[in-house]
Design a protein around this motif. Structure first.
Motif, PDB file in Angstrom:
ATOM      1  N   LYS A 157       0.822  -1.215   0.000  1.00 42.27           N
ATOM      2  CA  LYS A 157       0.000   0.000   0.000  1.00 42.27           C
ATOM      3  C   LYS A 157       0.849   1.255   0.000  1.00 42.27           C
ATOM      4  O   LYS A 157       0.535   2.230  -0.701  1.00 42.27           O
ATOM      5  N   TRP A 207     -10.282   0.814  -5.659  1.00 45.45           N
ATOM      6  CA  TRP A 207      -9.642  -0.053  -6.640  1.00 45.45           C
ATOM      7  C   TRP A 207     -10.299   0.064  -8.002  1.00 45.45           C
ATOM      8  O   TRP A 207      -9.622   0.085  -9.025  1.00 45.45           O
ATOM      9  N   TYR A 216      -2.472  -5.011  -6.310  1.00 41.30           N
ATOM     10  CA  TYR A 216      -3.832  -5.544  -6.115  1.00 41.30           C
ATOM     11  C   TYR A 216      -3.769  -7.059  -5.881  1.00 41.30           C
ATOM     12  O   TYR A 216      -4.432  -7.580  -4.978  1.00 41.30           O
ATOM     13  N   ILE A 240      -8.563   1.932  -1.509  1.00 42.48           N
ATOM     14  CA  ILE A 240      -7.244   1.317  -1.656  1.00 42.48           C
ATOM     15  C   ILE A 240      -6.428   1.425  -0.375  1.00 42.48           C
ATOM     16  O   ILE A 240      -5.833   0.453   0.080  1.00 42.48           O
TER      17      ILE A 240
END
Length: 195
Positions: free
Chosen positions: A32, A55, A91, A103
């Protein structure tokens, strides 16, 4: 609001150091943070806009429209191939519950606060021995702007005008100070133009 007598001026990373940090964070499974820094430095978005991304806004897309929180302006964001691959890789590693999820969330599932991101960035500065004085969430935006300026060559003045508009600054002089562009750098640009 900053603490009294504290330095809140963020510094930018050199582009090489920025790309190295993104790669090292990914290698260290800090997916992240790797993604946050890559998106911030490739797009020049404010942290408040980055933290609102989901996302499905970015996954397998080459562009999307974002309404900037601070200005209310529509901005088309293009996603280059390198960043598209990085988004897909992150992802796949993060495996979010739904594509509609935000996200940048903590382990508890809540979206990171700007303050939390700044605390994380302070630890990243130490852990990765970053050669900047003040590394904060705003550093990504400055890194983007500085890279645009550095790559502009003889078009440096035009780049500053466009960056001034993008950053919503009142004038180009503000943008020059914001990016730490020295008088010598501007003189060098003018000499390239034959002035």
């Amino acid at each position: 609001m900053s603490k009294k007598y504290s330095n809140t001026t963020a510094d930018y990373l050199s582009w090489d150091q920025n790309l190295n940090l993104i790669r090292r964070l990914y290698d260290d499974q800090e997916f992240k943070m790797s993604l946050l820094i890559s998106m911030g430095s490739f797009w020049g978005l404010r942290i408040s806009d980055l933290l609102r991304l989901k996302w499905d806004d970015v996954l397998e897309k080459d562009k999307f429209i974002l309404v900037e929180k601070k200005t209310g302006k529509n901005r088309e964001i293009k996603i280059n191939n390198q960043l598209q691959r990085h988004i897909i890789e992150c992802y796949s590693e993060i495996k979010p519950y739904k594509i509609e999820d935000f996200i940048f969330t903590s382990q508890k599932g809540s979206v990171f606060s700007i303050q939390r991101i700044n605390v994380i960035f302070k630890t990243l500065k130490v852990r990765y021995s970053l050669t900047v004085q003040n590394f904060s969430s705003h550093s990504m935006r400055k890194t983007f702007g500085r890279e645009v300026f550095n790559k502009s060559g003889v078009n440096a003045e035009l780049a500053l005008v466009k960056l001034s508009q993008l950053f919503n600054h009142s004038n180009v002089a503000t943008t020059r100070r914001y990016l730490g562009v020295s008088r010598e750098e501007m003189l060098e640009t003018y000499s390239l133009l034959g002035f």
